[in-house]
Scaffold this motif. Sequence first.
Motif, mmCIF file in Angstrom:
data_model
loop_
_atom_site.group_PDB
_atom_site.id
_atom_site.type_symbol
_atom_site.label_atom_id
_atom_site.label_comp_id
_atom_site.label_asym_id
_atom_site.label_seq_id
_atom_site.Cartn_x
_atom_site.Cartn_y
_atom_site.Cartn_z
ATOM 1 N N SER A 245 0.925 -1.301 -0.104
ATOM 2 C CA SER A 245 -0.047 0.013 0.160
ATOM 3 C C SER A 245 0.920 1.471 0.138
ATOM 4 C CB SER A 245 -0.721 0.024 1.218
ATOM 5 O OG SER A 245 -0.124 0.008 2.440
ATOM 6 N N ASN A 246 0.398 2.143 -0.540
ATOM 7 C CA ASN A 246 1.366 3.466 -0.712
ATOM 8 C C ASN A 246 0.299 4.597 -0.637
ATOM 9 O OD1 ASN A 246 2.425 2.067 -3.835
ATOM 10 N ND2 ASN A 246 3.250 2.059 -2.063
ATOM 11 N N ILE A 247 0.784 5.769 -0.367
ATOM 12 C CA ILE A 247 -0.067 6.874 -0.042
ATOM 13 C C ILE A 247 -0.069 8.060 -1.305
ATOM 14 C CG2 ILE A 247 -0.312 8.953 1.445
ATOM 15 C CD1 ILE A 247 0.814 7.236 3.782
ATOM 16 N N TYR A 248 -1.190 8.133 -1.446
ATOM 17 C CA TYR A 248 -1.387 9.097 -2.860
ATOM 18 C C TYR A 248 -2.241 10.235 -2.141
ATOM 19 C CZ TYR A 248 -0.288 5.171 -5.777
ATOM 20 O OH TYR A 248 0.486 4.303 -6.300
ATOM 21 N N ALA A 249 -2.357 11.403 -3.192
ATOM 22 C CA ALA A 249 -3.111 12.440 -2.716
ATOM 23 C C ALA A 249 -3.950 13.083 -3.907
ATOM 24 C CB ALA A 249 -2.385 13.537 -2.253
ATOM 25 N N PRO A 292 1.542 10.762 -6.331
ATOM 26 C CA PRO A 292 2.256 9.926 -5.244
ATOM 27 C C PRO A 292 2.993 10.631 -3.953
ATOM 28 C CG PRO A 292 2.875 9.438 -7.620
ATOM 29 C CD PRO A 292 2.268 10.645 -7.833
ATOM 30 N N ILE A 293 2.570 10.219 -2.806
ATOM 31 C CA ILE A 293 3.370 10.872 -1.687
ATOM 32 C C ILE A 293 4.218 9.926 -1.159
ATOM 33 C CG2 ILE A 293 2.462 11.863 0.595
ATOM 34 C CD1 ILE A 293 1.359 13.389 -1.754
ATOM 35 N N LEU A 294 3.972 8.913 -0.665
ATOM 36 C CA LEU A 294 5.021 7.998 -0.013
ATOM 37 C C LEU A 294 4.818 6.633 -0.658
ATOM 38 C CD1 LEU A 294 4.732 8.616 3.755
ATOM 39 C CD2 LEU A 294 6.272 9.465 2.262
ATOM 40 N N SER A 295 5.963 6.050 -0.706
ATOM 41 C CA SER A 295 6.089 4.560 -1.393
ATOM 42 C C SER A 295 7.411 4.160 -0.772
ATOM 43 C CB SER A 295 6.002 4.648 -2.743
ATOM 44 O OG SER A 295 7.268 5.047 -3.458
ATOM 45 N N TYR A 296 7.397 2.842 -0.885
ATOM 46 C CA TYR A 296 8.909 2.157 -0.260
ATOM 47 C C TYR A 296 10.036 2.410 -1.418
ATOM 48 C CZ TYR A 296 12.293 -1.311 1.318
ATOM 49 O OH TYR A 296 13.289 -1.828 1.943
ATOM 50 N N ALA A 297 9.850 2.194 -2.580
ATOM 51 C CA ALA A 297 10.566 2.459 -3.390
ATOM 52 C C ALA A 297 11.023 3.630 -3.701
ATOM 53 C CB ALA A 297 10.295 1.773 -4.845
ATOM 54 N N ALA A 298 10.377 4.701 -3.345
ATOM 55 C CA ALA A 298 10.966 6.066 -3.438
ATOM 56 C C ALA A 298 11.715 6.378 -2.326
ATOM 57 C CB ALA A 298 9.821 7.110 -3.646
ATOM 58 N N ARG A 322 3.849 -5.084 2.428
ATOM 59 C CA ARG A 322 4.269 -3.846 2.953
ATOM 60 C C ARG A 322 3.039 -2.692 3.021
ATOM 61 N NH1 ARG A 322 8.610 -3.791 -0.544
ATOM 62 N NH2 ARG A 322 10.661 -4.160 0.226
ATOM 63 N N TRP A 323 2.977 -1.985 4.058
ATOM 64 C CA TRP A 323 2.029 -1.236 4.378
ATOM 65 C C TRP A 323 2.420 0.383 4.739
ATOM 66 C CZ3 TRP A 323 1.359 -5.959 6.105
ATOM 67 C CH2 TRP A 323 0.335 -6.863 5.698
ATOM 68 N N ALA A 324 1.875 1.373 3.864
ATOM 69 C CA ALA A 324 1.978 2.768 4.177
ATOM 70 C C ALA A 324 0.687 3.407 4.246
ATOM 71 C CB ALA A 324 2.823 3.295 3.451
ATOM 72 N N GLU A 325 -0.006 3.509 5.595
ATOM 73 C CA GLU A 325 -1.467 3.846 5.476
ATOM 74 C C GLU A 325 -1.734 4.671 6.871
ATOM 75 O OE1 GLU A 325 -3.000 -0.256 6.398
ATOM 76 O OE2 GLU A 325 -2.656 -0.065 8.404
ATOM 77 N N GLY A 326 -2.895 5.035 6.819
ATOM 78 C CA GLY A 326 -3.321 5.787 8.130
ATOM 79 C C GLY A 326 -2.564 7.181 8.292
#
Length: 561
Positions: A245-249, A292-298, A322-326
């Motif tokens: 999961s990644n964080i977008y806006a 895109p806001i946050l991702s592991y690869a970046a 993997r998670w990026a959430e909340g």
Amino acid sequence: MTRRRILLVLSVLVVLLAGTPPVSAAPAGRTRTDATFFNDAKTPGADPYVRYDRATGYYYAYSTEGADPGHHFGVYRSPDLATWEHLPGGALRADDPGTWAHDWFWAPEVYHNEKTGLYYLFYAGRMNTHVAEHFKYADFEEPSKVGVAVSRSPGGPFTNLAAAPIDYFPYDPAYHDVNLIMDAAQKKPPATLEEGRKAPLGTYIPFIDPNVFFDDDGRIYLYYSRNAYRNWVWDTDLGKYVEESNIYAVELTRGWWDDPTGTTMPAIAPAYRDTHRAPADPPGVRKDGFTPILSYAADKQSWENAHVDDYAKSGGAKKDRRWAEGSTTVKTRTGTGRPVYYLTYSANNFENEYYGVGYAVADSPLGPWRKSPANPVLGQIPAQHLYSTGHGSVVASPDGREHYYVHHGRPSTVDDRRLYTARLRLDPARAGLSIEGTTGDRPLPSGVAPFRIGTADPVLFAPTGKPVRTTVSVRAHDGARFDLANPLDGVRAELRPASAGTARVDGDRVSVTLTHAGVATLTVTYQRALAGGGRADVTQSTGGHPAEPVAVTVPVLGFPA
């Protein structure tokens, strides 16, 4: 003494004491108090979003869990960010006529427009109808989107603005949809990147965990987590696919927020609509954009890798993930006025003890965002029986001088999620952020005091041998009332002279029984529970005056039954 003389004396005392104030209040000015709180892990809650409601003086916490049957999203309120009172029902009725989702009601957040008086509830849910219209495939396995409901009360109930989620169709044209070439279990992805690249290009994005950020320039942004389901990403270091999961806006327009009728559904900014639409797409097909806001690869950080080998460890029962959430976004400024944006997020599985919180910083709402090398800033503390900390929200103290992070956690690795409050500190000059996770005693948030304590009766008339009762109230500075039935709160009652009788406390009720006629005084003192056990009287002082107990004294006039 004759009965007539006793009644005469009582009448005189009533006249003399009639002016006794029923409420003991600290004088105006800066107040200091020794009142403390600790996280007792007694309040059920998950994915909490907390907001301070200026109109009522209460903090309201909205939780994925904790609703009564027939409702979604538990609602709690608190005068101090520590002692939570569960409100009956929930934020959203399960039979709301605008219901568009059938399960996975997650991550509620509520925003208040003080100009219109309206409260908006954003939440994630999984669809059960019109799935193909939103995700191309009728059997799309995790069709999650975000809905919006409205209310004129922070406690709800909220009503869906539409019988559909937000009109937003985020689409990733560069994603090879490896789910389409996997087996039905969807747990074992292609073994090589070359094989994965044979999958068809493009997929619609299921999304959860909405967070709305209102910048001070009037622009509004919706942050969300791209659901890990249906997002297999090739990890070049591990040489395999990991579901992430990644964080977008996406930016929102203001029409819904400025509508005094509360009937307008939020909409995405035109610049994001159909950004990824191809010339060959049939008429009416939507393919919207995202940032895109946050991702592991970046921005790789090893603490986020607690579950990347779960498939092998579980014998194929779990996926590598993997998670990026909340996420929660807040803004502050340096001493020179330069803006600094902070974004907190959670990583790893919420059911696992390694669930934790990191943060990133940026110079603008859409980034680029840089993760802090200090991550994670909140994680498990086994010595304090604190595990699985994460998915919280940032809120200020009543006077705005302090910040807190209210999150969920667990007192053991097998317990359900509970509400916790932690002090959060920002250092914009160094782009710093720290969170003090603890289950020990900590000072109450700044601005909760001065306390006011009072009784329903300015004078108690007590027939000897028969109990008389009065109700006690303790209020915070802004008027919010403490729930004295909460084990963290309470009062003690003392009758003087002690030989006059007894005084008993049951929550917010005090019962007095006199053994003989005469005059006595009842003193009720506010107390807080301590992490190590027992209670302590609360004192407060204002403007350099000596500290005094938060207490109220009531005359008790006894006469023969």
